[in-house]
Design a protein around this motif. Sequence first.
Motif, PDB file in Angstrom:
ATOM      1  N   GLN A 149     102.573 -38.106  61.111  1.00 25.33           N
ATOM      2  CA  GLN A 149     101.570 -38.310  62.153  1.00 25.33           C
ATOM      3  C   GLN A 149     100.682 -37.089  62.360  1.00 25.33           C
ATOM      4  O   GLN A 149      99.491 -37.221  62.658  1.00 25.33           O
ATOM      5  CB  GLN A 149     102.246 -38.672  63.484  1.00 25.33           C
ATOM      6  CG  GLN A 149     102.929 -40.021  63.512  1.00 25.33           C
ATOM      7  CD  GLN A 149     104.247 -40.025  62.750  1.00 25.33           C
ATOM      8  OE1 GLN A 149     104.848 -38.972  62.522  1.00 25.33           O
ATOM      9  NE2 GLN A 149     104.704 -41.203  62.343  1.00 25.33           N
ATOM     10  N   THR A 150     101.238 -35.893  62.184  1.00 25.05           N
ATOM     11  CA  THR A 150     100.474 -34.680  62.473  1.00 25.05           C
ATOM     12  C   THR A 150      99.984 -33.940  61.238  1.00 25.05           C
ATOM     13  O   THR A 150      99.069 -33.113  61.341  1.00 25.05           O
ATOM     14  CB  THR A 150     101.328 -33.709  63.312  1.00 25.05           C
ATOM     15  OG1 THR A 150     102.526 -33.383  62.576  1.00 25.05           O
ATOM     16  CG2 THR A 150     101.720 -34.332  64.642  1.00 25.05           C
ATOM     17  N   ASP A 151     100.558 -34.225  60.070  1.00 20.18           N
ATOM     18  CA  ASP A 151     100.243 -33.389  58.907  1.00 20.18           C
ATOM     19  C   ASP A 151      99.794 -34.145  57.652  1.00 20.18           C
ATOM     20  O   ASP A 151      99.199 -33.524  56.775  1.00 20.18           O
ATOM     21  CB  ASP A 151     101.479 -32.552  58.542  1.00 20.18           C
ATOM     22  CG  ASP A 151     101.868 -31.587  59.651  1.00 20.18           C
ATOM     23  OD1 ASP A 151     101.196 -30.559  59.794  1.00 20.18           O
ATOM     24  OD2 ASP A 151     102.837 -31.881  60.373  1.00 20.18           O
ATOM     25  N   GLU A 152     100.074 -35.420  57.551  1.00 19.53           N
ATOM     26  CA  GLU A 152      99.712 -36.159  56.331  1.00 19.53           C
ATOM     27  C   GLU A 152      98.215 -36.066  56.081  1.00 19.53           C
ATOM     28  O   GLU A 152      97.401 -36.248  56.984  1.00 19.53           O
ATOM     29  CB  GLU A 152     100.121 -37.621  56.453  1.00 19.53           C
ATOM     30  CG  GLU A 152      99.827 -38.444  55.214  1.00 19.53           C
ATOM     31  CD  GLU A 152     101.045 -38.611  54.310  1.00 19.53           C
ATOM     32  OE1 GLU A 152     100.954 -38.219  53.144  1.00 19.53           O
ATOM     33  OE2 GLU A 152     102.055 -39.141  54.775  1.00 19.53           O
ATOM     34  N   TYR A 153      97.819 -35.749  54.846  1.00 21.87           N
ATOM     35  CA  TYR A 153      96.436 -35.641  54.390  1.00 21.87           C
ATOM     36  C   TYR A 153      95.695 -34.428  54.955  1.00 21.87           C
ATOM     37  O   TYR A 153      94.465 -34.394  54.934  1.00 21.87           O
ATOM     38  CB  TYR A 153      95.643 -36.926  54.698  1.00 21.87           C
ATOM     39  CG  TYR A 153      96.218 -38.156  54.052  1.00 21.87           C
ATOM     40  CD1 TYR A 153      96.119 -38.359  52.685  1.00 21.87           C
ATOM     41  CD2 TYR A 153      96.886 -39.107  54.816  1.00 21.87           C
ATOM     42  CE1 TYR A 153      96.656 -39.487  52.089  1.00 21.87           C
ATOM     43  CE2 TYR A 153      97.433 -40.235  54.222  1.00 21.87           C
ATOM     44  CZ  TYR A 153      97.319 -40.419  52.859  1.00 21.87           C
ATOM     45  OH  TYR A 153      97.862 -41.532  52.272  1.00 21.87           O
ATOM     46  N   ARG A 154      96.426 -33.437  55.440  1.00 24.21           N
ATOM     47  CA  ARG A 154      95.767 -32.199  55.848  1.00 24.21           C
ATOM     48  C   ARG A 154      95.155 -31.526  54.619  1.00 24.21           C
ATOM     49  O   ARG A 154      95.751 -31.489  53.551  1.00 24.21           O
ATOM     50  CB  ARG A 154      96.766 -31.242  56.500  1.00 24.21           C
ATOM     51  CG  ARG A 154      97.053 -31.519  57.960  1.00 24.21           C
ATOM     52  CD  ARG A 154      98.104 -30.561  58.496  1.00 24.21           C
ATOM     53  NE  ARG A 154      97.735 -29.160  58.270  1.00 24.21           N
ATOM     54  CZ  ARG A 154      98.524 -28.138  58.551  1.00 24.21           C
ATOM     55  NH1 ARG A 154      99.744 -28.349  59.026  1.00 24.21           N
ATOM     56  NH2 ARG A 154      98.118 -26.901  58.337  1.00 24.21           N
ATOM     57  N   HIS A 155      93.973 -30.978  54.805  1.00 25.50           N
ATOM     58  CA  HIS A 155      93.315 -30.243  53.726  1.00 25.50           C
ATOM     59  C   HIS A 155      93.874 -28.818  53.731  1.00 25.50           C
ATOM     60  O   HIS A 155      93.670 -28.069  54.688  1.00 25.50           O
ATOM     61  CB  HIS A 155      91.805 -30.229  53.960  1.00 25.50           C
ATOM     62  CG  HIS A 155      91.022 -29.658  52.821  1.00 25.50           C
ATOM     63  ND1 HIS A 155      89.686 -29.340  52.921  1.00 25.50           N
ATOM     64  CD2 HIS A 155      91.384 -29.342  51.550  1.00 25.50           C
ATOM     65  CE1 HIS A 155      89.263 -28.851  51.769  1.00 25.50           C
ATOM     66  NE2 HIS A 155      90.274 -28.853  50.917  1.00 25.50           N
ATOM     67  N   VAL A 156      94.608 -28.459  52.684  1.00 23.09           N
ATOM     68  CA  VAL A 156      95.292 -27.167  52.661  1.00 23.09           C
ATOM     69  C   VAL A 156      94.937 -26.399  51.384  1.00 23.09           C
ATOM     70  O   VAL A 156      94.430 -26.951  50.413  1.00 23.09           O
ATOM     71  CB  VAL A 156      96.829 -27.346  52.727  1.00 23.09           C
ATOM     72  CG1 VAL A 156      97.234 -28.015  54.030  1.00 23.09           C
ATOM     73  CG2 VAL A 156      97.345 -28.148  51.533  1.00 23.09           C
ATOM     74  N   ARG A 157      95.231 -25.092  51.431  1.00 21.92           N
ATOM     75  CA  ARG A 157      95.076 -24.239  50.256  1.00 21.92           C
ATOM     76  C   ARG A 157      96.315 -23.363  50.138  1.00 21.92           C
ATOM     77  O   ARG A 157      96.970 -23.047  51.128  1.00 21.92           O
ATOM     78  CB  ARG A 157      93.825 -23.365  50.380  1.00 21.92           C
ATOM     79  CG  ARG A 157      93.848 -22.417  51.572  1.00 21.92           C
ATOM     80  CD  ARG A 157      92.684 -21.439  51.560  1.00 21.92           C
ATOM     81  NE  ARG A 157      92.738 -20.570  52.728  1.00 21.92           N
ATOM     82  CZ  ARG A 157      92.068 -20.786  53.855  1.00 21.92           C
ATOM     83  NH1 ARG A 157      91.277 -21.843  53.954  1.00 21.92           N
ATOM     84  NH2 ARG A 157      92.190 -19.955  54.882  1.00 21.92           N
ATOM     85  N   LEU A 158      96.618 -22.982  48.931  1.00 22.39           N
ATOM     86  CA  LEU A 158      97.751 -22.100  48.674  1.00 22.39           C
ATOM     87  C   LEU A 158      97.574 -21.466  47.305  1.00 22.39           C
ATOM     88  O   LEU A 158      96.798 -21.957  46.469  1.00 22.39           O
ATOM     89  CB  LEU A 158      99.076 -22.845  48.765  1.00 22.39           C
ATOM     90  CG  LEU A 158      99.358 -24.015  47.827  1.00 22.39           C
ATOM     91  CD1 LEU A 158     100.846 -24.403  47.913  1.00 22.39           C
ATOM     92  CD2 LEU A 158      98.535 -25.254  48.179  1.00 22.39           C
ATOM     93  N   SER A 159      98.273 -20.387  47.058  1.00 25.63           N
ATOM     94  CA  SER A 159      98.178 -19.694  45.778  1.00 25.63           C
ATOM     95  C   SER A 159      99.572 -19.300  45.321  1.00 25.63           C
ATOM     96  O   SER A 159     100.473 -19.068  46.137  1.00 25.63           O
ATOM     97  CB  SER A 159      97.285 -18.460  45.882  1.00 25.63           C
ATOM     98  OG  SER A 159      97.832 -17.517  46.792  1.00 25.63           O
ATOM     99  N   GLY A 160      99.744 -19.246  44.003  1.00 23.48           N
ATOM    100  CA  GLY A 160     101.034 -18.885  43.446  1.00 23.48           C
ATOM    101  C   GLY A 160     101.029 -19.040  41.948  1.00 23.48           C
ATOM    102  O   GLY A 160      99.963 -19.144  41.307  1.00 23.48           O
ATOM    103  N   THR A 161     102.193 -19.103  41.372  1.00 20.15           N
ATOM    104  CA  THR A 161     102.343 -19.207  39.923  1.00 20.15           C
ATOM    105  C   THR A 161     103.036 -20.516  39.573  1.00 20.15           C
ATOM    106  O   THR A 161     104.090 -20.851  40.124  1.00 20.15           O
ATOM    107  CB  THR A 161     103.184 -18.038  39.390  1.00 20.15           C
ATOM    108  OG1 THR A 161     102.590 -16.794  39.801  1.00 20.15           O
ATOM    109  CG2 THR A 161     103.250 -18.080  37.868  1.00 20.15           C
ATOM    110  N   TYR A 162     102.426 -21.272  38.663  1.00 12.56           N
ATOM    111  CA  TYR A 162     103.035 -22.527  38.219  1.00 12.56           C
ATOM    112  C   TYR A 162     104.298 -22.253  37.410  1.00 12.56           C
ATOM    113  O   TYR A 162     104.404 -21.249  36.700  1.00 12.56           O
ATOM    114  CB  TYR A 162     102.052 -23.317  37.352  1.00 12.56           C
ATOM    115  CG  TYR A 162     101.047 -24.141  38.130  1.00 12.56           C
ATOM    116  CD1 TYR A 162     101.458 -25.044  39.103  1.00 12.56           C
ATOM    117  CD2 TYR A 162      99.680 -24.033  37.865  1.00 12.56           C
ATOM    118  CE1 TYR A 162     100.547 -25.804  39.807  1.00 12.56           C
ATOM    119  CE2 TYR A 162      98.752 -24.802  38.554  1.00 12.56           C
ATOM    120  CZ  TYR A 162      99.197 -25.680  39.523  1.00 12.56           C
ATOM    121  OH  TYR A 162      98.276 -26.445  40.215  1.00 12.56           O
TER     122      TYR A 162
END
Length: 280
Positions: A92-105
Amino acid sequence: MMSQPRPSNTGRAPGAASQDAAPGPRGMAVHYSKIALALLAGILFAGFCALGTWQVKRLFWKLDLIERVEQRVHAPATDAPGPAAWASITPQTDEYRHVRLSGTYLPIFNTLVQATTALGSGYWLVTPLRLADGSIVLINRGFVPKRASIAASTPAGIVEVDGLLRISETGGGFLRENSPATQHWYSRDVAAIAGSHMLSNVAPYFVDAKAKSETAVDAPVGGLTVISFHNNHLVYALTWFALALMVAGITWWIVREGKRRRARRAAGHNTQESDHAGQD
């Protein structure tokens, strides 16, 4: 010997004695049947109205949800929730939030999940992304058309991922259960996928990467997230209210017909009294 005078029937209609008497078993049965019918009609009418009202409330809730999701999707990207916020994440509060993150695959743990998209049938390529704090987030890098694409080239080094936060999909899909032992997946079940690769400190969500997040020739196609909600609540509400009106209409018709039958019987009874009076 003089005969005794016969009692006069003047002022008393034929059959009056039977009308004054208590109703017989048949009359009582009819009486109780009417009461039962009235109770049933009232219960059905109230029940259908309650269901219709509930669907109207669900309609406004769904419209509000759709509006909030649209705002999340088109809002500027924010940092993906870290471990401290994982416990409070909800659809209800977070689904489909536009987010960004960085790291190593971590391509050694690539996972293919069966998918049907606008590009046809194939797979989602899901790869774990290890963040700077050591936590891991599963990234749905996008669509690949065949199972051999699990070997698609993976960007090396630190990568920036921009996409939509999605809630874990448990229980399989396509009427089939996930099979971790054979690495056949039909839903993006975060806990099950992480467990099959013995990964720890994994976020309870995954991220759908946006379109063109990777530029290699064999790169998966991102940005295919389908944002849709079944919204048939108005149809359901109208159906329930229509059933309530049908119950009310049928009840009104039964009552009206009962009054008409009683009126016809009364008219016939009065005609018989008039005939008897004329014969006397």
